[in-house]
Design an enzyme around this catalytic site. Structure first.
Site, PDB file in Angstrom:
ATOM      1  N   SER A 109      36.203  31.269  39.808  1.00  0.00           N
ATOM      2  CA  SER A 109      35.252  32.385  39.793  1.00  0.00           C
ATOM      3  C   SER A 109      35.205  33.193  41.083  1.00  0.00           C
ATOM      4  CB  SER A 109      33.844  31.881  39.467  1.00  0.00           C
ATOM      5  OG  SER A 109      33.743  31.558  38.092  1.00  0.00           O
ATOM      6  N   LYS A 142      35.796  36.804  40.670  1.00  0.00           N
ATOM      7  CA  LYS A 142      34.721  37.727  40.304  1.00  0.00           C
ATOM      8  C   LYS A 142      34.409  38.708  41.446  1.00  0.00           C
ATOM      9  CE  LYS A 142      32.224  34.965  36.818  1.00  0.00           C
ATOM     10  NZ  LYS A 142      33.045  33.749  36.654  1.00  0.00           N
ATOM     11  N   SER A 181      27.325  32.964  38.110  1.00  0.00           N
ATOM     12  CA  SER A 181      28.746  33.048  37.806  1.00  0.00           C
ATOM     13  C   SER A 181      28.965  33.188  36.303  1.00  0.00           C
ATOM     14  CB  SER A 181      29.483  31.809  38.342  1.00  0.00           C
ATOM     15  OG  SER A 181      30.845  32.071  38.555  1.00  0.00           O
TER      16      SER A 181
END
Length: 399
Positions: free
Chosen positions: A100, A103, A158
């Protein structure tokens, strides 16, 4: 006598070259000479190839603290956010699954187009492709959310559901992937391959400690990005009115434990974000930034090999501690600065002005460079021939 003859030949040749050179230097016309374009300047004077070599790199001066010996990550990097100078790194360009932390690149790409003041009603189709078992913030179809809440779902929880909805608002999953890839290249992040914008494991998806540091540093320059990344907790809408305001809320916390201090880690002094991640293929990954005494440092840690779930935070803490202690005692081993843009073409108006100025120039003075070079070469050949003939006549006349 042969020596004098040789001297005369040399003098004649020099004269011919001088005359030819004077012709070659004739300008085409006042104000119309074309300069050779300069090559792009490098983004940094630091040897960029060093970080592409395997192993640990640091250029310590006298008095520099030793690097921490408890860092087991496959790849890591410590950098100064202000200057972009890389203070130390280990296998910085090793391509690994980012989880993640990718991101951050998603936010760099989509956040400018999707400011928090907007609203959006979530559809079933937008949630259908959220991978099973991935982290979510808890979005519901047919609910209207403020875009700022969706971004908090990305940064704090997340939430892959929030990423899918925002990507749909940004033009779709494939469009967003392509935009992210282009953004990475524009920033000089060449280790990153985007397959799934949420960072979920996908064949071929990869990034590196270097690239993640670039994304983190770039994001911190955006006040909205920096605010979301530093938020420790928030209330998230469980139900909403049609204007996106909540009918009821529940609490969400940042999954970055250096921000919250959860699990006995303690909040890192001066922490300002940025993003953590975990998947079965990537292991634990983290971009962490902190500010102390007017300096902001950033550390990226990818896949520690021992220590459990907290190891990524403990290793980032050790690297940041080292970075602050090493201030003024190490020389950079690389730079996070993006590549310099190519030289800009001259504005169309300048070209038109040059053409207009050229209209009044007599035709005999507006010779192009190719014609001048051709005439120069011909003239030089003629002078050389005449000089050679003169030398030959002198040699024949000598006893």
């Amino acid at each position: 006598m042969s020596i004098r003859s040789s001297g005369r030949r040399t003098g004649a040749g020099a004269a011919a070259l001088a005359i030819g050179a004077s012709v070659l230097l004739v300008p085409t016309a006042a104000g119309t000479a074309q300069a050779e374009p300069l090559p792009p300047r490098p983004a940094s004077s630091v040897d960029a190839s060093l970080l592409h070599r395997s192993g640990t790199h640091v250029r310590a001066r006298q008095g520099a603290p030793a690097l921490p010996d408890d860092v087991s990550a496959l790849s890591w990097l410590v950098a100064d956010v202000g200057s972009g100078a890389v203070l130390a790194a280990h296998d910085a360009h090793r391509r690994l699954p980012p989880a993640s932390t990718l991101k951050t690149l998603f936010a760099l790409t989509a956040l400018p187009h999707l400011p928090g003041s907007g609203r959006h009603t979530v559809t079933e189709a937008e949630l259908d492709e959220v991978p099973e078992g991935s982290s979510t913030v808890g979005l519901s179809a047919d609910h209207t959310y403020r875009v700022a809440d969706l971004w908090r779902g990305v940064f704090l929880s997340s939430g892959n559901d929030a990423v899918h909805v925002l990507a749909a608002m940004n033009g779709g999953w494939e469009v967003t992937s392509a935009q992210m890839q282009a953004k990475a290249r524009a920033l000089g992040a060449r280790d990153t391959t985007v397959v799934s914008p949420d960072g979920f494991d996908a064949d071929g998806q990869a990034s590196s400690a270097y690239d993640l540091a670039v994304f983190g540093r770039t994001g911190l320059a955006d006040p909205a990005f920096a605010e979301y990344a530093a938020t420790a907790d928030a209330q998230f809408p469980g139900g909403t009115h049609t204007d996106g305001s909540p009918t009821w809320t529940y609490g969400i916390e940042n999954t970055n434990r250096l921000v919250t201090g959860q699990d006995g880690l303690g909040r890192y002094p001066g922490i300002i974000g940025v993003k953590n991640g975990y998947t079965s293929q990537a292991g634990f990954t983290l971009i962490a930034a902190a500010r102390r005494d007017g300096r902001t440092l950033l550390a990226t840690v990818m896949n520690p090999q021992w220590g459990g779930a907290n190891a990524v935070y403990e290793e980032a803490r050790s690297l940041l501690d080292w970075g602050f202690a090493a201030a003024g005692h190490v020389d950079p081993v690389g730079s996070l600065a993006p590549p310099a843009p190519p030289p800009a073409a001259p504005p169309a108006a300048a070209v038109v002005a040059a053409d207009a100025a050229d209209v009044g120039t007599p035709e005999r003075l507006r010779l192009g460079a190719p014609m001048l070079y051709g005439l120069s070469a011909a003239f030089l050949a003629a002078v050389a021939t005449l000089a050679g003939a003169a030398v030959l006549r002198r040699r024949r006349s000598e006893p």
